[in-house]
Structure formats: C-alpha cells, structure tokens
Write an enzyme that holds these catalytic residues in place. Sequence first.
Site, PDB file in Angstrom:
ATOM      1  N   GLU A 271      -7.421   0.655  -4.595  1.00 32.13           N
ATOM      2  CA  GLU A 271      -7.460   0.635  -3.121  1.00 32.13           C
ATOM      3  C   GLU A 271      -8.840   0.242  -2.562  1.00 32.13           C
ATOM      4  O   GLU A 271      -8.908  -0.597  -1.663  1.00 32.13           O
ATOM      5  CB  GLU A 271      -7.022   1.993  -2.559  1.00 32.13           C
ATOM      6  CG  GLU A 271      -5.521   2.195  -2.710  1.00 32.13           C
ATOM      7  CD  GLU A 271      -5.082   3.643  -2.560  1.00 32.13           C
ATOM      8  OE1 GLU A 271      -5.892   4.499  -2.172  1.00 32.13           O
ATOM      9  OE2 GLU A 271      -3.899   3.917  -2.838  1.00 32.13           O
TER      10      GLU A 271
ATOM     11  N   LYS B  60       2.745  11.278  -3.449  1.00 36.14           N
ATOM     12  CA  LYS B  60       1.740  10.554  -4.245  1.00 36.14           C
ATOM     13  C   LYS B  60       0.798  11.514  -4.971  1.00 36.14           C
ATOM     14  O   LYS B  60       0.275  11.207  -6.032  1.00 36.14           O
ATOM     15  CB  LYS B  60       0.949   9.640  -3.295  1.00 36.14           C
ATOM     16  CG  LYS B  60      -0.006   8.701  -3.995  1.00 36.14           C
ATOM     17  CD  LYS B  60      -0.560   7.730  -2.989  1.00 36.14           C
ATOM     18  CE  LYS B  60      -1.718   6.927  -3.523  1.00 36.14           C
ATOM     19  NZ  LYS B  60      -2.231   6.002  -2.507  1.00 36.14           N
TER      20      LYS B  60
ATOM     21  N   ASP C  83     -12.567   6.373   2.384  1.00 31.90           N
ATOM     22  CA  ASP C  83     -11.170   6.193   2.790  1.00 31.90           C
ATOM     23  C   ASP C  83     -10.567   7.561   3.099  1.00 31.90           C
ATOM     24  O   ASP C  83     -10.277   8.342   2.187  1.00 31.90           O
ATOM     25  CB  ASP C  83     -10.434   5.494   1.634  1.00 31.90           C
ATOM     26  CG  ASP C  83      -8.959   5.264   1.931  1.00 31.90           C
ATOM     27  OD1 ASP C  83      -8.468   5.727   2.976  1.00 31.90           O
ATOM     28  OD2 ASP C  83      -8.293   4.620   1.094  1.00 31.90           O
TER      29      ASP C  83
ATOM     30  N   ASP D 150       0.891  -1.158   0.000  1.00 36.26           N
ATOM     31  CA  ASP D 150       0.000   0.000   0.000  1.00 36.26           C
ATOM     32  C   ASP D 150       0.933   1.212   0.000  1.00 36.26           C
ATOM     33  O   ASP D 150       1.530   1.544   1.022  1.00 36.26           O
ATOM     34  CB  ASP D 150      -0.876  -0.049   1.264  1.00 36.26           C
ATOM     35  CG  ASP D 150      -1.654   1.237   1.510  1.00 36.26           C
ATOM     36  OD1 ASP D 150      -1.578   2.157   0.681  1.00 36.26           O
ATOM     37  OD2 ASP D 150      -2.343   1.309   2.542  1.00 36.26           O
TER      38      ASP D 150
END
Length: 341
Positions: free
Chosen positions: A146, A69, A168, A6
């Site tokens: 994800e 990211k 999330d 992850d």
Amino acid sequence: MIIGIDLGTTNSLVAFVNRENKPEIIINERGNRLTPSVVYFKNEQEVLVGELARSQLILKADRTVSGIKRHMGEDYQVMIGERGYSPVEISALILRKLVKYAQEYLGDTIEGAVVTVPAYFNDNQRQATLMAGELAGIKIFKLLNEPTAAALAYGFESSQNQHVLVLDIGGGTFDITLMEYQDNTCSVICSGGSTTLGGIDFDNRLAEHILKTFRETQGIDLANDLIARQQIQINAEKVKMDLSTINECSILIPYITMGPQGPVHLNQLIYREQFDHLCHDLFAQIESLIAQTMSKAGVSKDWVDVIVLAGGASRMPGFREKVALLFAGVEIKSEINPDEV
Ligand code: AMP
C-alpha cells in the site's frame, strides 16, 4: 484490462488506468467511489456488501462482518448463525462485489487484478489475500504494498534518491512506513503503527461525549438503546468529518427517544477544539507510534525527505498539525485525495 483493487479494512476501491493513462476509480451502485468493506448476511440466500451492509452494523451486529482484514491469514472464523466463515471467504465476497462494479463499467474485458496489501503483511496474510481472489474468481497478478502504491500515485521514481515516510490512517488502522528510493530500487526500510487505532476511535470518543451530554442535560441514558446508539454513531462520524473543514458543527437527531413528557430530540453543538481535546490521547498515541517506528528503524527525523499522507482520517486537522509539528520543514504531500491515494 487489469484492474487495481484497494482491499481496505474499512473501505475498498476498484480502479483502472484509462485512455489518458490516468488512474480512474469506478463508482459503485450508490454512485460512491468508496465501498465499505462490510458484509451483511441477510439470510441463507442473500448477502449484502457495502453501504447497505454498513447500515446494519449495530442493529444486526450478529449477522454483519466488518474489519475482516485484521484477521487475514489467521485461523479465525466468524459465526453467522450455525455457519462459520473464514477471513478468506468474507474477503472474497467483497472482492467479488468490486469486480462486479468493474465488469459493469468496463464490460467483460477484465483479465485480472493488482491488489494492495499493507507492507507489514506476512506470507500467511499475503497468501490469504491471493486465496480470496481465487475464490472470487479473479486472477491476482500482483500484490502491491500500500505505501508503495501511495508513493507511485505521487509519481516518485526510483531514480531519485529519496527517503519517504508514508503515514496511512484509515478507519481502523494506522500504518507507518519508511521507504527508501535509491539506485533504481524502492525498498521498505521499516514499518510500524497500530492495527487498532483509526478513525473509528475518534468517532467513538465523540459518540461517548454525545451520550454523556445527553444524559447530563436530559437525564436519559441511551447507552442500551441500540437504535439511538446507531444514529449517534453515524452522526458522530459525520461531525468528525465536518470538523475537518469547519470549526463548529451541530448534531440534530429529532425524536431520538421518548421521555415522560413525550418525544425528546438530541441537539448539540460541538467545537473542533473540544473534539481535539476529547481525542488528545489518541493524537499522543499517533506521535508515540511514529517515534517508535523511527527508533526501530534507527533513524532520526532528519532522515525523512518527504511525507505522504494517506487514509481518510489523515484529513483531521489535529493529525496534520501533529505531523507538521513533528517534522517541521519537511514537505508533506496531501494533494491527492487520501482515501484514494
Ligand atoms: P479509509 O480507510 O482510508 O477509507 O478511511 C476511512 C476513515 O477516514 C473513516 O474513519 C472516516 O470517518 C475517515 N474520514 C473520511 N473523511 C474524513 C474527513 N473529512 N475528516 C476526518 N476523517 C475522515
């Protein structure tokens, strides 16, 4: 052995499926399961990744990179001294570290990895993730969305016809995904959220409040004191996390500065109600992002059969209460550690 990674905005994890056929997260050198996705370029030769890098974020801001990211797939460079680094290069440094933890734990049996990416990542962003793997010397067999990974962790099977909403909320991003399990396929119907809303915004609210209270009670402004601010920021996150399980929490930082009469300590008490109030507009933003995504998908709240919570910041009681209120009566899955799901 194939490992699962992850590669997160705030934290990253590496895991594998053990002999009991269960996912197992590999601990890092500090004994932690989460490794901050932060890189600190100490000098030309030495690069630190993880906790040690995170502790330099404010003091050595010009040589520390976090949240890379957000720039994956962009024509973007971070300048460290004279040298520019691409998001692919920075991500490769994080990946290499995670692979190293896995190698130390599992021995040299790693053939490659499955890496998760947000459902909304476009081709460029996915390609950049694959390139980071290549640069780190690890073969990426598959990129997995994800929210699909989170649903898999809860054992949803595509044979069940179900509509799943995955919420999330990590350190810096809030991802909303509507998924449909039907006729043996799992499809992402719509995704939304924000790449600029996450746990850190809640930390910042608390940090501002702590600074303001200190200024009002002590008559000293710490806004330009980098060392004091770093301590306040670290403590603000800790208070936020503690307030997920207790209703009041004190923050004590001895010798935070010098006053005319000598050393001054910071000692404040913060209540959960106060925290919720300080962040009420952030919670309102969460509500409106969910509404926007539902309306973009052309579905109403009744469409949702089950909700999966992911991301460390989903532990905030204010977040959970908001979701429960918005989707009264809908099953909310949160038993699996949301940082790890
Ligand atoms: P993630 O990106 O999923 O690792 O989530 C990281 C974010 O979750 C950070 O902002 C953390 O401060 C936040 N977080 C972790 N644990 C808690 C907690 N118990 N309560 C509130 N926020 C938390």
